[in-house]
Design an enzyme around this catalytic site. Structure first.
Site, PDB file in Angstrom:
ATOM      1  N   LYS A 160       0.821  -1.212   0.000  1.00 43.20           N
ATOM      2  CA  LYS A 160       0.000   0.000   0.000  1.00 43.20           C
ATOM      3  C   LYS A 160       0.858   1.267   0.000  1.00 43.20           C
ATOM      4  O   LYS A 160       1.849   1.350   0.722  1.00 43.20           O
ATOM      5  CB  LYS A 160      -0.910   0.003   1.242  1.00 43.20           C
ATOM      6  CG  LYS A 160      -1.846  -1.203   1.276  1.00 43.20           C
ATOM      7  CD  LYS A 160      -2.641  -1.286   2.564  1.00 43.20           C
ATOM      8  CE  LYS A 160      -3.725  -0.234   2.633  1.00 43.20           C
ATOM      9  NZ  LYS A 160      -4.609  -0.474   3.822  1.00 43.20           N
ATOM     10  N   GLY A 166      -8.380   6.887  -2.450  1.00 41.73           N
ATOM     11  CA  GLY A 166      -9.277   6.546  -3.550  1.00 41.73           C
ATOM     12  C   GLY A 166      -9.005   5.162  -4.129  1.00 41.73           C
ATOM     13  O   GLY A 166      -9.281   4.900  -5.294  1.00 41.73           O
ATOM     14  N   GLU A 202       0.862  -5.033   4.367  1.00 41.05           N
ATOM     15  CA  GLU A 202      -0.086  -5.483   5.379  1.00 41.05           C
ATOM     16  C   GLU A 202      -0.579  -6.868   5.008  1.00 41.05           C
ATOM     17  O   GLU A 202      -0.703  -7.172   3.826  1.00 41.05           O
ATOM     18  CB  GLU A 202      -1.332  -4.570   5.326  1.00 41.05           C
ATOM     19  CG  GLU A 202      -1.457  -3.601   6.414  1.00 41.05           C
ATOM     20  CD  GLU A 202      -2.582  -2.600   6.210  1.00 41.05           C
ATOM     21  OE1 GLU A 202      -2.422  -1.498   6.713  1.00 41.05           O
ATOM     22  OE2 GLU A 202      -3.594  -2.919   5.572  1.00 41.05           O
ATOM     23  N   ARG A 294     -10.742  14.483   6.807  1.00 43.42           N
ATOM     24  CA  ARG A 294     -11.598  15.365   5.998  1.00 43.42           C
ATOM     25  C   ARG A 294     -13.018  14.840   6.061  1.00 43.42           C
ATOM     26  O   ARG A 294     -13.271  13.794   6.650  1.00 43.42           O
ATOM     27  CB  ARG A 294     -11.109  15.296   4.542  1.00 43.42           C
ATOM     28  CG  ARG A 294     -11.057  13.841   4.050  1.00 43.42           C
ATOM     29  CD  ARG A 294     -10.852  13.737   2.562  1.00 43.42           C
ATOM     30  NE  ARG A 294     -10.468  12.405   2.136  1.00 43.42           N
ATOM     31  CZ  ARG A 294     -11.316  11.429   1.842  1.00 43.42           C
ATOM     32  NH1 ARG A 294     -12.619  11.622   1.929  1.00 43.42           N
ATOM     33  NH2 ARG A 294     -10.886  10.247   1.462  1.00 43.42           N
TER      34      ARG A 294
HETATM   35  P1  ADP Z   1      -7.619   4.253   0.436  1.00 46.64           P
HETATM   36  O1  ADP Z   1      -6.784   5.328   1.048  1.00 46.64           O
HETATM   37  O2  ADP Z   1      -7.358   4.069  -0.995  1.00 46.64           O
HETATM   38  O3  ADP Z   1      -9.049   4.388   0.815  1.00 46.64           O
HETATM   39  P2  ADP Z   1      -7.502   2.047   2.350  1.00 46.64           P
HETATM   40  O4  ADP Z   1      -6.321   1.733   3.182  1.00 46.64           O
HETATM   41  O5  ADP Z   1      -8.654   2.684   3.024  1.00 46.64           O
HETATM   42  O6  ADP Z   1      -7.045   2.919   1.106  1.00 46.64           O
HETATM   43  O7  ADP Z   1      -7.987   0.711   1.649  1.00 46.64           O
HETATM   44  C1  ADP Z   1      -8.969   0.743   0.642  1.00 46.64           C
HETATM   45  C2  ADP Z   1      -9.642  -0.601   0.582  1.00 46.64           C
HETATM   46  O8  ADP Z   1      -8.692  -1.636   0.277  1.00 46.64           O
HETATM   47  C3  ADP Z   1     -10.289  -1.074   1.884  1.00 46.64           C
HETATM   48  O9  ADP Z   1     -11.562  -0.543   2.070  1.00 46.64           O
HETATM   49  C4  ADP Z   1     -10.299  -2.575   1.694  1.00 46.64           C
HETATM   50  O10 ADP Z   1     -11.351  -2.977   0.848  1.00 46.64           O
HETATM   51  C5  ADP Z   1      -8.992  -2.822   0.978  1.00 46.64           C
HETATM   52  N1  ADP Z   1      -7.936  -3.117   1.954  1.00 46.64           N
HETATM   53  C6  ADP Z   1      -7.088  -2.237   2.520  1.00 46.64           C
HETATM   54  N2  ADP Z   1      -6.231  -2.853   3.362  1.00 46.64           N
HETATM   55  C7  ADP Z   1      -6.554  -4.158   3.335  1.00 46.64           C
HETATM   56  C8  ADP Z   1      -6.048  -5.343   3.978  1.00 46.64           C
HETATM   57  N3  ADP Z   1      -5.009  -5.301   4.812  1.00 46.64           N
HETATM   58  N4  ADP Z   1      -6.637  -6.543   3.698  1.00 46.64           N
HETATM   59  C9  ADP Z   1      -7.678  -6.609   2.837  1.00 46.64           C
HETATM   60  N5  ADP Z   1      -8.190  -5.551   2.201  1.00 46.64           N
HETATM   61  C10 ADP Z   1      -7.650  -4.333   2.431  1.00 46.64           C
HETATM   62  P1  ADP Z   2     -14.139   8.446   0.825  1.00 48.34           P
HETATM   63  O1  ADP Z   2     -12.793   8.120   1.397  1.00 48.34           O
HETATM   64  O2  ADP Z   2     -14.641   9.804   1.119  1.00 48.34           O
HETATM   65  O3  ADP Z   2     -15.113   7.375   1.057  1.00 48.34           O
HETATM   66  P2  ADP Z   2     -12.956   8.089  -1.740  1.00 48.34           P
HETATM   67  O4  ADP Z   2     -11.927   7.182  -1.183  1.00 48.34           O
HETATM   68  O5  ADP Z   2     -13.710   7.680  -2.939  1.00 48.34           O
HETATM   69  O6  ADP Z   2     -14.045   8.471  -0.705  1.00 48.34           O
HETATM   70  O7  ADP Z   2     -12.263   9.488  -1.995  1.00 48.34           O
HETATM   71  C1  ADP Z   2     -13.000  10.660  -2.171  1.00 48.34           C
HETATM   72  C2  ADP Z   2     -12.567  11.383  -3.393  1.00 48.34           C
HETATM   73  O8  ADP Z   2     -11.301  11.900  -3.212  1.00 48.34           O
HETATM   74  C3  ADP Z   2     -12.508  10.535  -4.617  1.00 48.34           C
HETATM   75  O9  ADP Z   2     -12.933  11.354  -5.669  1.00 48.34           O
HETATM   76  C4  ADP Z   2     -11.047  10.190  -4.773  1.00 48.34           C
HETATM   77  O10 ADP Z   2     -10.693  10.033  -6.123  1.00 48.34           O
HETATM   78  C5  ADP Z   2     -10.414  11.404  -4.182  1.00 48.34           C
HETATM   79  N1  ADP Z   2      -9.195  11.152  -3.447  1.00 48.34           N
HETATM   80  C6  ADP Z   2      -9.059  10.414  -2.329  1.00 48.34           C
HETATM   81  N2  ADP Z   2      -7.812  10.462  -1.869  1.00 48.34           N
HETATM   82  C7  ADP Z   2      -7.125  11.270  -2.712  1.00 48.34           C
HETATM   83  C8  ADP Z   2      -5.784  11.716  -2.765  1.00 48.34           C
HETATM   84  N3  ADP Z   2      -4.867  11.374  -1.878  1.00 48.34           N
HETATM   85  N4  ADP Z   2      -5.424  12.533  -3.783  1.00 48.34           N
HETATM   86  C9  ADP Z   2      -6.344  12.886  -4.702  1.00 48.34           C
HETATM   87  N5  ADP Z   2      -7.611  12.505  -4.693  1.00 48.34           N
HETATM   88  C10 ADP Z   2      -7.999  11.701  -3.726  1.00 48.34           C
END
Ligand code: ADP
Ligand code: ADP
Ligand code: MG
Length: 451
Positions: A160, A166, A202, A294
């Site tokens: 990650k 996103g 992870e 946020r």
């Molecule tokens: P983002 O910043 O893109 O939202 P997250 O860390 O929240 O990244 O992870 C996005 C999604 O990826 C999670 O909602 C989950 O579905 C999957 N994910 C993240 N970490 C794990 C993990 N350790 N094992 C399984 N799925 C994961």
């Molecule tokens: P939430 O976390 O609010 O459930 P998303 O993970 O879909 O929703 O992110 C919200 C919006 O912000 C999306 O349009 C995504 O593309 C954008 N986004 C999220 N993280 C970033 C980032 N680090 N840089 C740019 N855009 C981002």
């Protein structure tokens, strides 16, 4: 009344519209910052004033810190709301706004830096006693370090990006070869998308639920507004969210919410934030994955079941007010579901489908809410995120909310660009969805089983 009198909304789309509406109700004068491509946006129409901040491409406008700061000065704003995406989690921008003598509607730049960087946030969570996913302790400096960490954690693992968001910058690896390749491609993607190639790993938690807790702090105290279940995802991006999480026992709910508040208070959190967890349904364990410093896309379902306005609460706290809530006063009533309406073609692998909305009729009736910037005749520009709106329904129980969702979905008449609306109709035919037998890769598995 709020401590803010002129608010610059440094965003676009549905969240700009949502923020403008919330701020107006507090008696705040709102100025919409917009790009060349958004001169006829609903945000511009609804705001009291508007200011052009640059070219259509986000880099020239919504990501252009200098232009946004200059615009804030030009219109004599005293506060900036960043929405989500774009600069919302950019600590340098938050600092620059504060340095210019303006109110940043969000946590401090230090908190954003500490919690917005995922590897740093995990370390903070661990020291606050919040369970985290077994993984590398911090960033991986070399493929060898990655291989060693994976051996300790056990495959499969997720690589990650520390600066990711996103759903981007994440790779699965089942063995050393996939790990080395995945590290390189995640680093590349993160460097290009976030300007920061740092990655960590992870353990992959299989068939987990994504559970997140809404918190609000004033710098000294924090409260939670219970949780959301965002397990229905496509490519790790949420498409459908629910509140409350019907799969949690009252005991697990209590623990997960308490841990989110403990984390928020440990960092003196100020503003709205979300603490995200994975919940292992087999073992009843939950693990912190990240914090979003946020407002989130899916905040309306929490508003619907808790009877709060989170954007207004953010504005009040940013304006210097103490938290107007006691934890024991915050209760959940009923069940809410949100679906994300994207201008994407589900029949063409969800390819973005910008273009002119020829006609549009939104659903009405009790328990139905639309957060959107779309209107008949609106042309969706090709430069930004494909989210054009959210349908939110609330009813007394999950079953009634599902029935209401189906009814509201059937009422929507949208012609012009392809959208994800038909996809949700198909989801509503699945017994796993109706019975809530879901996990974060359920959609992928379902789509595979159909092709
Ligand atoms: P983002 O910043 O893109 O939202 P997250 O860390 O929240 O990244 O992870 C996005 C999604 O990826 C999670 O909602 C989950 O579905 C999957 N994910 C993240 N970490 C794990 C993990 N350790 N094992 C399984 N799925 C994961
Ligand atoms: P939430 O976390 O609010 O459930 P998303 O993970 O879909 O929703 O992110 C919200 C919006 O912000 C999306 O349009 C995504 O593309 C954008 N986004 C999220 N993280 C970033 C980032 N680090 N840089 C740019 N855009 C981002
Ligand atoms: Mg996330």
């Amino acid at each position: 009344m709020s401590g803010i009198s002129r608010l610059l909304v440094a965003n676009r789309g549905e969240i700009a519209v949502r923020t403008i509406r919330a701020a107006k109700e507090l008696g705040i004068t709102v100025i919409a910052a917009h790009s060349d491509a958004d001169t006829d946006s609903l945000a511009v129409r609804l705001a009291d004033e508007a200011v052009n901040v640059g070219g259509a491409h986000a880099r020239k406008s919504y990501l252009n810190r200098e232009a946004l700061l200059a615009a804030a000065k030009e219109v004599s704003a005293d506060a900036v709301h960043p929405g989500y995406g774009f600069l919302a989690e950019n600590s340098a921008f938050a600092q620059a706004v504060t340095d210019a003598g303006l109110i940043w509607v969000g946590p401090s730049s230090e908190t954003i830096a500490r919690m917005g960087h995922k590897a740093a946030a995990i370390a903070t969570a661990r020291s606050a006693g919040v369970p985290v996913v077994p993984g590398s302790a911090g960033l991986l400096r070399s493929p060898e370090e990655g291989v060693a960490a994976a051996a300790e954690v056990g495959y499969p693992v997720l690589i990650k990006a520390a600066a990711g968001g996103g759903g981007r910058g994440i790779r699965v690896a089942h063995d050393d070869a996939e790990l080395v390749a995945g590290m390189a491609s995640a680093q590349q993607e993160a460097e290009a998308a976030f300007g920061d190639g740092g990655v960590y790993l992870e353990r992959f938690i299989d068939k987990a639920r994504h559970i997140e807790v809404q918190i609000l702090g004033d710098g000294t105290r924090a409260v939670h507004f219970y949780e959301r279940d965002c397990s229905l995802q496509r490519r790790r991006q949420k498409v459908w969210e629910e509140a409350p999480a019907a799969a949690l026992s009252p005991e697990v709910r209590e623990r997960i919410c308490a841990s989110a508040v403990a984390l928020a208070e440990a960092v003196g959190y100020s503003g709205a934030g979300t603490v995200e967890y994975l919940y292992d349904q087999a073992t009843d364990d939950f693990f912190f994955i990240e914090m979003n410093t946020r407002i989130q896309v899916e905040h309306p379902i929490t508003e619907e079941v808790c009877g709060v306005d989170l954007i207004q609460a953010m504005l009040l706290v940013a304006g210097g007010h103490r938290l107007p809530y006691r934890q024991e006063d915050i209760r959940v009533g009923g069940h809410a579901i949100e679906i994300r309406i994207n201008a994407e073609d589900p029949d063409r692998d969800f390819m973005p489908a910008p273009g002119r909305i020829e006609s549009l009729v939104w659903p009405l009736g009790p328990g139905v809410r639309i957060d959107s910037m779309a209107y008949p005749g609106y042309t969706i520009p090709p430069y930004y995120d494909s989210l054009i709106g959210k349908l939110i329904v609330r009813a007394e129980t999950r079953d009634l909310a599902l029935a209401r969702l189906r009814r509201a979905l059937d009422e929507i008449e949208l012609s012009g660009p392809a959208t994800t609306l038909p996809f949700f109709g198909r989801l509503l035919d699945q017994s796993d969805v109706l019975d809530n037998h879901l996990h974060t890769t359920w959609i992928e598995q379902w789509m595979e089983s159909q092709s």
